[in-house]
Motif scaffolding. Structure first.
Motif, PDB file in Angstrom:
ATOM      1  N   GLY A  87     -59.077  30.572 -65.298  1.00 52.36           N
ATOM      2  CA  GLY A  87     -60.483  30.451 -64.914  1.00 52.36           C
ATOM      3  C   GLY A  87     -60.736  29.535 -63.745  1.00 52.36           C
ATOM      4  O   GLY A  87     -61.888  29.179 -63.464  1.00 52.36           O
ATOM      5  N   LEU A  88     -59.676  29.140 -63.025  1.00 55.96           N
ATOM      6  CA  LEU A  88     -59.852  28.314 -61.834  1.00 55.96           C
ATOM      7  C   LEU A  88     -60.157  29.206 -60.639  1.00 55.96           C
ATOM      8  O   LEU A  88     -59.725  30.362 -60.601  1.00 55.96           O
ATOM      9  CB  LEU A  88     -58.582  27.502 -61.567  1.00 55.96           C
ATOM     10  CG  LEU A  88     -58.143  26.561 -62.679  1.00 55.96           C
ATOM     11  CD1 LEU A  88     -56.827  25.881 -62.306  1.00 55.96           C
ATOM     12  CD2 LEU A  88     -59.206  25.517 -62.988  1.00 55.96           C
ATOM     13  N   PRO A  89     -60.863  28.703 -59.641  1.00 62.39           N
ATOM     14  CA  PRO A  89     -61.168  29.526 -58.471  1.00 62.39           C
ATOM     15  C   PRO A  89     -59.955  29.698 -57.577  1.00 62.39           C
ATOM     16  O   PRO A  89     -59.102  28.803 -57.481  1.00 62.39           O
ATOM     17  CB  PRO A  89     -62.263  28.725 -57.753  1.00 62.39           C
ATOM     18  CG  PRO A  89     -61.991  27.305 -58.139  1.00 62.39           C
ATOM     19  CD  PRO A  89     -61.484  27.362 -59.559  1.00 62.39           C
ATOM     20  N   GLY A  90     -59.860  30.847 -56.947  1.00 62.00           N
ATOM     21  CA  GLY A  90     -58.823  31.087 -55.964  1.00 62.00           C
ATOM     22  C   GLY A  90     -59.424  31.161 -54.579  1.00 62.00           C
ATOM     23  O   GLY A  90     -60.631  31.019 -54.397  1.00 62.00           O
ATOM     24  N   TYR A  91     -58.559  31.391 -53.610  1.00 65.01           N
ATOM     25  CA  TYR A  91     -59.014  31.570 -52.226  1.00 65.01           C
ATOM     26  C   TYR A  91     -58.066  32.564 -51.574  1.00 65.01           C
ATOM     27  O   TYR A  91     -56.840  32.454 -51.693  1.00 65.01           O
ATOM     28  CB  TYR A  91     -59.002  30.242 -51.468  1.00 65.01           C
ATOM     29  CG  TYR A  91     -59.414  30.382 -50.030  1.00 65.01           C
ATOM     30  CD1 TYR A  91     -60.755  30.559 -49.697  1.00 65.01           C
ATOM     31  CD2 TYR A  91     -58.477  30.366 -49.011  1.00 65.01           C
ATOM     32  CE1 TYR A  91     -61.148  30.706 -48.380  1.00 65.01           C
ATOM     33  CE2 TYR A  91     -58.862  30.514 -47.681  1.00 65.01           C
ATOM     34  CZ  TYR A  91     -60.198  30.687 -47.377  1.00 65.01           C
ATOM     35  OH  TYR A  91     -60.576  30.834 -46.071  1.00 65.01           O
ATOM     36  N   GLY A  92     -58.636  33.564 -50.898  1.00 67.56           N
ATOM     37  CA  GLY A  92     -57.810  34.571 -50.245  1.00 67.56           C
ATOM     38  C   GLY A  92     -57.067  35.459 -51.231  1.00 67.56           C
ATOM     39  O   GLY A  92     -55.992  35.979 -50.914  1.00 67.56           O
ATOM     40  N   MET A  93     -57.625  35.663 -52.406  1.00 65.64           N
ATOM     41  CA  MET A  93     -56.897  36.381 -53.457  1.00 65.64           C
ATOM     42  C   MET A  93     -56.805  37.882 -53.198  1.00 65.64           C
ATOM     43  O   MET A  93     -56.003  38.561 -53.836  1.00 65.64           O
ATOM     44  CB  MET A  93     -57.544  36.126 -54.818  1.00 65.64           C
ATOM     45  CG  MET A  93     -57.517  34.661 -55.245  1.00 65.64           C
ATOM     46  SD  MET A  93     -55.871  33.897 -55.151  1.00 65.64           S
ATOM     47  CE  MET A  93     -54.986  34.822 -56.395  1.00 65.64           C
ATOM     48  N   HIS A  94     -57.591  38.414 -52.283  1.00 64.43           N
ATOM     49  CA  HIS A  94     -57.467  39.836 -51.961  1.00 64.43           C
ATOM     50  C   HIS A  94     -56.135  40.136 -51.277  1.00 64.43           C
ATOM     51  O   HIS A  94     -55.687  41.286 -51.271  1.00 64.43           O
ATOM     52  CB  HIS A  94     -58.630  40.288 -51.061  1.00 64.43           C
ATOM     53  CG  HIS A  94     -58.703  39.570 -49.756  1.00 64.43           C
ATOM     54  ND1 HIS A  94     -59.091  38.252 -49.642  1.00 64.43           N
ATOM     55  CD2 HIS A  94     -58.419  39.985 -48.497  1.00 64.43           C
ATOM     56  CE1 HIS A  94     -59.056  37.894 -48.376  1.00 64.43           C
ATOM     57  NE2 HIS A  94     -58.648  38.915 -47.660  1.00 64.43           N
ATOM     58  N   ARG A  95     -55.497  39.112 -50.722  1.00 63.64           N
ATOM     59  CA  ARG A  95     -54.195  39.291 -50.069  1.00 63.64           C
ATOM     60  C   ARG A  95     -53.037  38.822 -50.946  1.00 63.64           C
ATOM     61  O   ARG A  95     -51.884  39.059 -50.611  1.00 63.64           O
ATOM     62  CB  ARG A  95     -54.142  38.508 -48.751  1.00 63.64           C
ATOM     63  CG  ARG A  95     -55.170  38.908 -47.718  1.00 63.64           C
ATOM     64  CD  ARG A  95     -54.931  38.171 -46.412  1.00 63.64           C
ATOM     65  NE  ARG A  95     -54.945  36.727 -46.600  1.00 63.64           N
ATOM     66  CZ  ARG A  95     -56.030  35.980 -46.511  1.00 63.64           C
ATOM     67  NH1 ARG A  95     -57.199  36.546 -46.244  1.00 63.64           N
ATOM     68  NH2 ARG A  95     -55.970  34.671 -46.679  1.00 63.64           N
TER      69      ARG A  95
END
Length: 324
Positions: A87-95
């Motif tokens: 449940g932590l936020p990610g960044y750039g997870m589409h890649r």
């Protein structure tokens, strides 16, 4: 847990589709005309639904698909994938590819969709969430700090440390954060020679539970890259007797900084019963008071500037606040 179940309920499994009388020709046609999207072997989702999800939710869907398609040992998800499951936020997870960690001495091969790590994982650092196995919070933060990008690390570590502080049985947040980071440093010390340990020490030292959003964490990273020294969550007494909180104070610049997202003005859940116009007026009154009470300038920027040191630096220069 609810988010995992919601995403999982949208996945289409070839085995079940066959049981329901859906022929392989229909599946192939749906993939060919791009109304369905293949996530893993025998696991699909409607393309329109996938497109409506956030990058974190899309990554979660791909992890669920990997779990469904596993044929022998249940995968243990790790690194940024474990962060999303926790449940932590990610960044750039589409890649980002799905990360799993394999135990033992078997040879590992990564693929276009999956990164397979090989490491010894004690049962104590494996947890189950929504039917999926993943590394624990502390193990996940160590792995993210070692191997993720700088942007991913600051976003996830800030949120992870903030959660650890909230769960700690202490009232002093600063003490709880210091204790948590000390534990992580001890764990890193037990990993001599492992890839990225030096990076992880620096990144964990930079993590700060006071950053309250992805944009704040990214902004803090860009400000450091630009050479600014900052204080976080600066309090300014409000006329009502309460306290306004400002995201950043640029030390030595007599300037305060705030990063705003559009959701503050457009999301009904954040606005409450106020109209966008009422929110804008309230923000203007707050900003005028802060400027008058502190004698400092106040610069606002958005999410796009928080992602780029170049853009944020240009924004600050435009307000006569050049980097040191």
């Amino acid at each position: 847990m609810a988010r995992i179940l919601d995403v999982q309920s949208c996945l289409l499994q070839r085995v079940r589709l066959r049981d329901d009388g859906v022929h392989d020709r229909v599946i192939a046609a749906a993939l060919r005309n791009e109304t369905w999207r293949r996530l893993a072997r025998g696991v699909y989702v409607e393309a329109s639904r996938f497109g409506s999800w956030t990058p974190d939710e899309q990554h979660l869907a791909r992890a669920l698909a990997v779990n469904i398609s596993a044929t022998s040992v249940r995968p243990v998800f790790s690194h940024m994938t474990a962060a999303i499951l926790l449940g932590l936020p990610g960044y750039g997870m589409h890649r980002e590819r799905v990360h799993v960690t394999l135990m033992g001495s078997r040879h590992t091969h990564s693929s276009r969709d999956i990164v397979r790590h090989q490491a010894a994982i004690e049962p104590a650092v494996v947890v189950e969430i929504g039917g999926l196995l993943c590394t624990s919070l502390s193990r996940t933060l160590r792995d993210v700090a070692r191997l993720a990008s700088a942007e991913q690390s600051v976003v996830t570590l800030d949120a992870g440390v903030r959660r650890a502080v909230a769960l700690a049985p202490r009232r002093d947040a600063a003490e709880a954060e210091s204790q948590w980071q000390a534990v992580l440093r001890e764990e890193l010390a037990a990993m001599p020679g492992e890839r990225g340990v030096a990076w992880a020490r620096r990144r964990l030292a930079f993590a700060d539970s006071r950053s309250e959003s992805v944009a704040e964490s990214l902004s803090r990273l860009q400000l450091r890259r630009l050479g600014y020294e900052v204080e976080l969550q600066v309090g300014v007494p409000a006329p009502s007797g309460s306290m306004y909180r400002v995201d950043f104070a640029l030390v030595g610049k007599r300037t305060l900084g705030e990063v705003d997202g559009d959701a503050k003005y457009t999301d009904d859940r954040l606005r409450g019963r106020r109209t966008p116009e009422e929110v804008v007026l309230a923000e203007k009154r707050r900003e005028d008071w802060i400027r008058g009470a502190t004698g400092c300038g106040l610069v606002r920027w958005g999410f796009s500037e928080s992602r780029s040191a170049r853009l944020l630096g240009a924004r600050l220069r435009a307000f006569s606040v050049p980097p040191p």
